[in-house]
Design a protein around this motif. Structure first.
Motif, mmCIF file in Angstrom:
data_model
loop_
_atom_site.group_PDB
_atom_site.id
_atom_site.type_symbol
_atom_site.label_atom_id
_atom_site.label_comp_id
_atom_site.label_asym_id
_atom_site.label_seq_id
_atom_site.Cartn_x
_atom_site.Cartn_y
_atom_site.Cartn_z
ATOM 1 N N TYR A 1 5.369 -52.092 8.696
ATOM 2 C CA TYR A 1 4.417 -51.798 7.677
ATOM 3 C C TYR A 1 3.378 -51.070 8.433
ATOM 4 N N SER B 1 4.911 -50.040 -1.645
ATOM 5 C CA SER B 1 5.662 -49.378 -0.609
ATOM 6 C C SER B 1 4.931 -48.386 0.054
ATOM 7 N N ASP C 1 3.971 -49.745 3.485
ATOM 8 C CA ASP C 1 5.022 -49.705 4.445
ATOM 9 C C ASP C 1 5.049 -48.303 5.284
ATOM 10 N N GLN D 1 6.349 -52.338 -6.989
ATOM 11 C CA GLN D 1 6.913 -52.464 -5.639
ATOM 12 C C GLN D 1 6.841 -51.050 -4.925
#
Lengths: 306, 479
Positions: A34, A265, A269, A261
């Protein structure tokens, strides 16, 4: 005047501490996967990340709801298809009963067959999925009908609940995903009398007419069965539309979930390649700083005095 | 003959002065790493020299000069105050932000998402007991997460109070030390480099804790003022500080935890003067940051507002719904409970209403038209429905604004910490340039003094030989 070593060391320690903090942060990003682990990592992105996370959870639940509704709609469709087959059988039985060559004994047999079909239709009206009667309307825990040939219409109605439950897609659009057993099998007029297209009534009418060798009744029942087939077709069309609606809603939800998603991300991420490069740079800087500091000639003039 | 004796005298005196100078050099070298110590230099002045008038010159020691530069010291104190504040703020905010998950996978946001999902699942299956029980479980989990966050923040407030107490104790200890040093200065150690080193080392430590202004009194003692106004040290007297947690008169919110106040020994509120240093960072965190989250006498706090607003909204929908359409219709009841009388305890007391069960959840919207899953659907839609009391944000967005605000503050404090640490280092470096002990310089001086000492000794030897020659001549003449 030359500065003392203390101040020089203090500056070095501050700088090296900053570099080590940067290495720790980058390393944490790589190991956790992350980029954003705590709010200070990207304060302006927090609302977006949590918003997307919440949206993903919501879409996931809508998908689950749609799956359940689809299971019920598919089961309903299957039940209606079976009912349609049974109505075809009834039409054949009615034709056979209307034939002048059929004996009274055969008519009694045919009546027995009709009663068997009536029972199967009641079973179809009581179709359940995961313990819930899919034609139970707002009261899916109560069995809609009980077969009882001695009763008027050959059935006893247990559940008069209306059907107001809706399902919702991810945009908040709703639709009523089901019909009640009464709407499909037991169409009634406002005064409670059987309406045109009432399947149970048509079957009962045929069975009774066969039992009584009532040719006029058989003819009337044949007409009623035809109207019941139309009623069944209307229900089949309804469920076809529901399945299409669910399919479209599911497709939209899947696409939206993928987008959400991806956005999460992108925001949250770690870009591992970039982070690894950053880590290498920081480690090199740290090693260089330590090596440079270690190689400093800290001698003073005192070292050269005899 | 008299001039030879004078030469002996001046050379001998020079040896004494050079010996003192070498002593000063050794003291500088010995204290080159001593905190607060600055370079000392022996002042040497030439004596009057007029041979015809009978003055044979020589050198005299005229005191030791200190390289102390008050501007360089003040620059360090200022940088130290800001570094202390930003370091403390970064530390406190870092601890606080850890209680606010931003991944959406744990804590309040995950519990909130689960609650919405449970409502959604319930809306799809409003009579299903499992779905209903899931709503109860998710609501319980949400209440527990909110409670846990409130408890964590409250514990952080307690820890901050402990830190405040320790910091004030350290400040009082340092001001007491400074007062003691001032006493030594009053007793005659005004120019003692060692005493001065202790004094300025204590002042530097103090500047990391509170903003100080330092002036030197006529007797050489340091007068230390808090924030330029309130005396901390005057002469050999220190004025200790103390903390107070007094509920203000006519508080907006009664029974709330009061803010921390910094008082002088006479009871004067000097909180506003302690705006920097470690104490400034702690007071700002204790009196501004934490109350904005968990409340104080003047505000409810965002976490309490979130808990209360979510509870009120959910309860409002359920109480407007029906468990059963009847007849007679059975109206719904509240899902959440919290302390209605203590607004700052809404989060810490949030719980499931003990009287509610899965079967008494009201899914039916009475309409018209009545919808069997109407309330459940409205509850599910709360995930995207703005709530008026939450600045017209959804609960998730409002939570995000809390976390984001804390994160932004922490990010700023961390950046400030990095900057201020570098500025402090630069100020210390600059001070070292001005007043620090340079070993190279001291070595040079040592060689210089050594050579002078050897020359003076050689001069004595030469005068001695000359005088011996003169005495021998005179003995020869007399015999």
């Amino acid at each position: 005047m030359l500065a003392g070593l203390d101040a020089f060391n203090s500056t070095f320690l501050v700088d090296i501490n900053n570099t080590q903090n940067a290495i720790t942060r980058t390393n944490q990003q790589i190991t956790s996967g992350y980029r954003v682990s705590v709010a200070s990592d990207a304060p302006t992105d927090i609302a977006t990340i949590l918003g997307y996370q919440n949206q993903a959870s919501e879409i996931g639940q809508v998908q689950t709801n749609l799956t359940l509704a689809n299971t019920q709609a598919t089961a309903a469709d299957t039940a209606l298809s079976s009912a349609n087959t049974l109505l075809d059988q009834l039409t054949s039985i009615a034709a056979e009963g209307a034939s002048s060559t059929t004996s009274s004994t055969s008519l009694t047999d045919l009546s027995q067959q009709v009663q068997g079909i009536a029972q199967q239709l009641v079973d179809l009206a009581n179709t359940s999925v995961q313990g819930q009667y899919i034609f139970g309307g707002d009261d899916p825990s109560t069995q809609p009908y009980t077969y009882d040939w001695s009763a008027s219409g050959g059935v006893v109605q247990n559940n008069t609940a209306s059907n107001t439950d809706t399902i919702q897609d991810i945009s908040g659009q709703t639709t009523i995903p089901r019909m009640t057993a009464q709407e499909i099998f037991d169409a009634q007029n406002s005064d409670g009398t059987p309406a045109t297209g009432n399947i149970f009534q048509a079957v009962y009418q045929l069975g009774t007419a066969l039992e009584n060798d009532d040719q006029a009744g058989i003819q009337a029942a044949t007409t009623a069965i035809s109207a019941a087939s139309d009623q069944l077709q209307t229900a089949t069309t309804f469920y076809g539309n529901v399945e299409d609606w669910i399919q479209n809603a599911s497709n939209t939800a899947s696409a939206a979930l993928t987008n959400v998603q991806t956005e999460v991300s992108n925001l949250r991420d770690t870009d591992v390649v970039s982070a690894a490069t950053q880590l290498t740079t920081e480690q090199t800087a740290l090693q260089a700083a330590i090596a440079a500091h270690g190689s400093l000639d800290v001698k003073s003039l005192f070292d050269y005095m005899g | 003959m008299s001039s030879l004796f004078a030469s002996l005298s001046t050379a001998s005196n020079a040896l004494d002065v050079l010996s003192e100078a070498i002593g000063v050099v050794q003291n500088n070298v010995a204290n080159s790493s001593t905190p607060g110590y600055v370079t000392q230099t022996l002042n040497m002045t030439a004596s009057p020299f007029d041979v015809t008038g009978g003055l044979y010159g020589g050198v005299e020691a005229s005191g030791v000069a200190s390289a102390r530069n008050i501007f360089a010291e003040q620059a360090v104190w200022t940088a130290n105050e800001q570094a202390g504040q930003s370091t403390q703020e970064a530390s406190s905010l870092s601890a606080l932000q850890n209680y606010f998950d931003v991944s959406g996978t744990s804590g309040v946001p995950a519990a909130l998402s689960s609650l919405y999902s449970a409502f959604s699942a319930w809306s799809a299956n409003p009579t299903d007991s499992t779905s209903r029980q899931q709503v109860i479980s998710a609501a319980t989990n949400f209440a527990q997460e909110v409670q846990q966050t409130a408890t964590n923040v409250e514990q952080l407030r307690t820890q901050t109070d402990t830190q405040l107490s320790g910091t004030v104790s350290n400040i009082n200890s340092l001001t007491s030390q400074i007062a003691t040093i001032n006493g030594e200065i009053q007793e005659g150690d005004k120019n003692d480099a060692g005493v001065q080193a202790q004094l300025y080392n204590s002042l530097e430590q103090l500047s990391n804790l509170v903003p100080i202004n330092v002036t030197t009194a006529s007797d050489g003692t340091a007068v230390v003022l808090l924030g330029g106004q309130s005396p901390l040290v005057e002469g050999n007297q220190s004025n200790p500080l103390q903390l107070s947690y007094t509920v203000p008169a006519n508080p907006t919110i009664a029974n709330a935890t009061p803010d921390a106040q910094l008082l002088t020994s006479g009871g004067t509120d000097v909180t506003a003067l302690a705006s920097q240093g470690q104490l400034g960072g702690l007071l700002s965190f204790r009196n501004t940051t934490l109350p904005s989250v968990i409340g104080d006498s003047s505000q409810q706090g965002s976490l309490n507002l979130l808990a209360q607003s979510v509870a009120d909204t959910v309860n409002g929908l359920l109480e407007g719904g029906e468990v059963s359409a009847g007849p007679p219709a059975v109206t719904g009841q509240a899902l959440f409970s919290y302390s209605a009388t203590e607004p700052t305890e809404a989060a810490s007391t949030l719980a499931i209403d003990p009287s509610i069960t899965a079967s008494t959840l009201a899914a039916i919207s009475p309409g018209p038209p009545a919808v069997a899953n109407g309330v459940a659907t409205q509850l599910a839609n709360l995930s995207t429905t703005p709530i008026t009391n939450l600045d017209n944000l959804t609960a998730t967005d409002f939570y995000s604004s809390i976390a984001s605000g804390i994160g932004q503050s922490e990010s700023t404090a961390s950046a400030n910490q990095t900057t201020q640490s570098q500025l402090l280092s630069q100020a210390q470096n600059m001070r070292a340039q001005v007043e620090g002990v340079s070993l190279n310089q001291q070595a040079t001086l040592l060689m210089q003094y050594q050579q002078s000492y050897q020359a003076a000794a050689q001069l004595i030897s030469t005068v001695n030989v000359t005088m011996q020659s003169l005495i021998t001549v005179m003995q020869d003449l007399s015999s």
